[in-house]
Design an enzyme around this catalytic site. Structure first.
Site, PDB file in Angstrom:
ATOM      1  N   ASP A  90       0.828  -1.206   0.000  1.00  0.00           N
ATOM      2  CA  ASP A  90       0.000   0.000   0.000  1.00  0.00           C
ATOM      3  C   ASP A  90       0.866   1.261   0.000  1.00  0.00           C
ATOM      4  O   ASP A  90       0.481   2.295  -0.555  1.00  0.00           O
ATOM      5  CB  ASP A  90      -0.923   0.034   1.223  1.00  0.00           C
ATOM      6  CG  ASP A  90      -2.077  -0.949   1.129  1.00  0.00           C
ATOM      7  OD1 ASP A  90      -2.355  -1.435   0.014  1.00  0.00           O
ATOM      8  OD2 ASP A  90      -2.693  -1.228   2.172  1.00  0.00           O
ATOM      9  N   HIS A 134       1.240  -9.247   0.294  1.00  0.00           N
ATOM     10  CA  HIS A 134       0.544  -7.964   0.369  1.00  0.00           C
ATOM     11  C   HIS A 134       1.211  -7.040   1.395  1.00  0.00           C
ATOM     12  O   HIS A 134       1.436  -5.860   1.131  1.00  0.00           O
ATOM     13  CB  HIS A 134      -0.925  -8.176   0.723  1.00  0.00           C
ATOM     14  CG  HIS A 134      -1.731  -6.925   0.710  1.00  0.00           C
ATOM     15  ND1 HIS A 134      -1.846  -6.133  -0.415  1.00  0.00           N
ATOM     16  CD2 HIS A 134      -2.434  -6.295   1.686  1.00  0.00           C
ATOM     17  CE1 HIS A 134      -2.596  -5.084  -0.146  1.00  0.00           C
ATOM     18  NE2 HIS A 134      -2.961  -5.155   1.132  1.00  0.00           N
ATOM     19  N   GLY A 137       2.914  -8.389   7.387  1.00  0.00           N
ATOM     20  CA  GLY A 137       1.993  -8.980   8.355  1.00  0.00           C
ATOM     21  C   GLY A 137       0.997  -9.947   7.749  1.00  0.00           C
ATOM     22  O   GLY A 137       0.237 -10.593   8.488  1.00  0.00           O
ATOM     23  N   TYR A 138       0.973 -10.040   6.420  1.00  0.00           N
ATOM     24  CA  TYR A 138       0.077 -10.984   5.735  1.00  0.00           C
ATOM     25  C   TYR A 138       0.936 -11.947   4.924  1.00  0.00           C
ATOM     26  O   TYR A 138       0.932 -11.938   3.699  1.00  0.00           O
ATOM     27  CB  TYR A 138      -0.906 -10.233   4.849  1.00  0.00           C
ATOM     28  CG  TYR A 138      -1.860  -9.344   5.628  1.00  0.00           C
ATOM     29  CD1 TYR A 138      -2.911  -9.897   6.341  1.00  0.00           C
ATOM     30  CD2 TYR A 138      -1.685  -7.960   5.667  1.00  0.00           C
ATOM     31  CE1 TYR A 138      -3.773  -9.096   7.071  1.00  0.00           C
ATOM     32  CE2 TYR A 138      -2.533  -7.149   6.393  1.00  0.00           C
ATOM     33  CZ  TYR A 138      -3.576  -7.731   7.099  1.00  0.00           C
ATOM     34  OH  TYR A 138      -4.429  -6.939   7.827  1.00  0.00           O
ATOM     35  N   ASP A 145      -5.694  -5.906  -4.279  1.00  0.00           N
ATOM     36  CA  ASP A 145      -5.439  -4.501  -3.937  1.00  0.00           C
ATOM     37  C   ASP A 145      -3.983  -4.112  -4.194  1.00  0.00           C
ATOM     38  O   ASP A 145      -3.679  -3.052  -4.751  1.00  0.00           O
ATOM     39  CB  ASP A 145      -5.727  -4.235  -2.452  1.00  0.00           C
ATOM     40  CG  ASP A 145      -6.943  -4.930  -1.901  1.00  0.00           C
ATOM     41  OD1 ASP A 145      -7.280  -6.037  -2.375  1.00  0.00           O
ATOM     42  OD2 ASP A 145      -7.548  -4.393  -0.965  1.00  0.00           O
ATOM     43  N   ARG A 215     -14.349  -3.809  -5.133  1.00  0.00           N
ATOM     44  CA  ARG A 215     -13.219  -2.871  -5.203  1.00  0.00           C
ATOM     45  C   ARG A 215     -11.902  -3.599  -5.435  1.00  0.00           C
ATOM     46  O   ARG A 215     -11.012  -3.053  -6.090  1.00  0.00           O
ATOM     47  CB  ARG A 215     -13.140  -1.997  -3.944  1.00  0.00           C
ATOM     48  CG  ARG A 215     -12.060  -0.929  -4.086  1.00  0.00           C
ATOM     49  CD  ARG A 215     -12.249   0.240  -3.144  1.00  0.00           C
ATOM     50  NE  ARG A 215     -12.015  -0.051  -1.768  1.00  0.00           N
ATOM     51  CZ  ARG A 215     -12.861   0.193  -0.775  1.00  0.00           C
ATOM     52  NH1 ARG A 215     -14.064   0.717  -1.054  1.00  0.00           N
ATOM     53  NH2 ARG A 215     -12.567  -0.089   0.466  1.00  0.00           N
ATOM     54  N   GLY A 218     -11.728  -3.928  -8.920  1.00  0.00           N
ATOM     55  CA  GLY A 218     -11.509  -2.592  -9.474  1.00  0.00           C
ATOM     56  C   GLY A 218     -10.048  -2.194  -9.422  1.00  0.00           C
ATOM     57  O   GLY A 218      -9.496  -1.663 -10.394  1.00  0.00           O
ATOM     58  N   TRP A 219      -9.400  -2.454  -8.274  1.00  0.00           N
ATOM     59  CA  TRP A 219      -7.970  -2.170  -8.177  1.00  0.00           C
ATOM     60  C   TRP A 219      -7.216  -2.911  -9.276  1.00  0.00           C
ATOM     61  O   TRP A 219      -6.328  -2.346  -9.933  1.00  0.00           O
ATOM     62  CB  TRP A 219      -7.422  -2.628  -6.818  1.00  0.00           C
ATOM     63  CG  TRP A 219      -7.821  -1.894  -5.586  1.00  0.00           C
ATOM     64  CD1 TRP A 219      -8.358  -2.441  -4.449  1.00  0.00           C
ATOM     65  CD2 TRP A 219      -7.669  -0.490  -5.293  1.00  0.00           C
ATOM     66  NE1 TRP A 219      -8.560  -1.475  -3.489  1.00  0.00           N
ATOM     67  CE2 TRP A 219      -8.140  -0.273  -3.979  1.00  0.00           C
ATOM     68  CE3 TRP A 219      -7.176   0.599  -6.020  1.00  0.00           C
ATOM     69  CZ2 TRP A 219      -8.142   0.978  -3.369  1.00  0.00           C
ATOM     70  CZ3 TRP A 219      -7.184   1.864  -5.422  1.00  0.00           C
ATOM     71  CH2 TRP A 219      -7.661   2.046  -4.122  1.00  0.00           C
TER      72      TRP A 219
END
Length: 377
Positions: A90, A134, A137-138, A145, A215, A218-219
């Protein structure tokens, strides 16, 4: 008092929306965006302003982008509130504006900031198949995303530097997650994939999460068209990515509302009780369809589907308040997988998350779709 009537054609003007939210984000109580932390939502809105600037030539957008980015990018190129060791995809998204600032100002601090983000990507943890986690932590998880956050950044970096290895990397990430999350029954992509199969939400055979979140798709659709924008015609993976875009567009129009033009929150559960029409995913599909059609990858019918969706947003999800301000409603505030409290990816989970208005994850792609439909041919 809010009104959903749409008598004013200016409500469809992306510049009206852009300027309203520029004014809002300059205020100390403007909603917490753009002045608090280095964050992917900042990148979404500033990317929309970049498109406005390029479409209109209005330098006020460029000045705003620089003003907001300089809240974070220091003279030595360090980025406030950013930690590469978090390995969070992100955090790459806002960095897309660094390339715009390099183009428009030439200031070396922006190149140094790009280098920081590339340091993260160079050592980012991966699945055994080579897919970026991702977030740290994942572990072992790819979410749709994250492909929007990082893949267009890598493609743009390749275009600026000539290092085509990063364009190859962007294509690899997009292709891998497509293969691992695609539902063979409807052609849509599930929200996430756990390569370890350890998550409660992961199918024990495929590792896929249970549902198709609007979404998330969508990303991914925006990531595809933005990467293809930087991919030369002769690139070996351009045909693959183009076919993926075409196949997904074909699957998406099948679940677009025939009357409203809108898409629901959970795409594989159209018509199910509680499955509301959602503004962020719809805006993202409109942008991807319009841009893909402009680039000649999608047929003209998809531009019409984008127009139908955009008009549906104006007719059903845009409201005008008594002071003349516009608001975009019916945006899912947030959704994820795992974590604490645990998010199981169930239908009940996706429709149970908060629904808000004026979220930058909806307003930004709505502006981007508007730019594509109003200013490009």
């Amino acid at each position: 008092m809010m009104s959903r009537t749409n008598p004013d054609p200016a409500m469809a003007d992306p510049q009206r929306w852009a300027r309203q939210f520029m004014d809002r984000y300059r205020q100390p109580d403007g909603g917490g965006f753009l002045t608090k932390r280095w964050h992917y939502e900042n990148g979404c809105f500033l990317r929309a302003l970049e498109l406005c600037c390029k479409a209109t030539g209005d330098e006020s957008y460029a000045r705003f982008i620089k003003e907001m980015m300089d809240l974070f990018v220091q003279d030595d190129g360090t980025i406030l509130h950013y930690k590469a060791a978090d390995y969070n995809l992100d955090q790459i998204n806002q960095g897309k504006l660094l390339f715009f600032l390099l183009d428009t100002t030439g200031e070396p601090k922006y190149a140094r900031a790009v280098a920081q983000l590339m340091t993260q990507l160079q050592s980012h943890p991966r699945t055994e198949q080579g897919g970026f986690w991702h977030k740290k932590g994942y572990a072992h998880q790819m979410w749709l995303d994250g492909l929007y956050m990082a893949a267009p950044f890598m493609a743009r970096y390749a275009g600026v530097t000539g290092d085509r290895g990063w364009l190859n990397e962007a294509a690899k990430q997009l292709t891998l997650v497509y293969e691992k999350t695609r539902d063979p029954h409807n052609g849509l992509l599930r929200h996430g994939w756990d390569s370890s199969g350890q998550q409660q939400w992961a199918d024990p055979v495929t590792g896929r999460s249970p549902h198709v979140w609007s979404r998330a798709m969508g990303w991914y659709m925006m990531a595809l068209v933005d990467v293809l924008e930087w991919m030369p015609e002769e690139h070996s993976e351009r045909g693959t990515l183009s076919r993926m875009l075409q196949q997904l567009a074909e699957a998406l129009v099948k679940v677009q509302g025939p009357v409203t033009g809108l898409w629901p929150q959970v795409l594989d559960q159209a018509g199910r009780e509680g499955n509301y029409l959602e503004s962020s995913g719809t805006s993202m599909f409109c942008y991807a369809f319009a841009k893909g059609s402009r680039m000649g990858i999608l047929s003209p019918e998809y531009k019409q589907a984008a127009k139908n969706g955009y008009q549906g947003l104006l007719d059903h999800l845009v409201v005008l308040d008594e002071s003349g301000l516009l608001h975009l409603t019916h945006c899912n505030s947030v959704a994820g997988l795992g974590g604490s409290p645990y998010r199981d990816g169930s239908y009940g989970y996706y429709i149970g998350e908060a629904v808000v208005q004026d979220d930058p994850k909806a307003v930004s792609p709505f502006i981007m779709a508007g730019v594509e439909l109003k200013y490009t041919k």
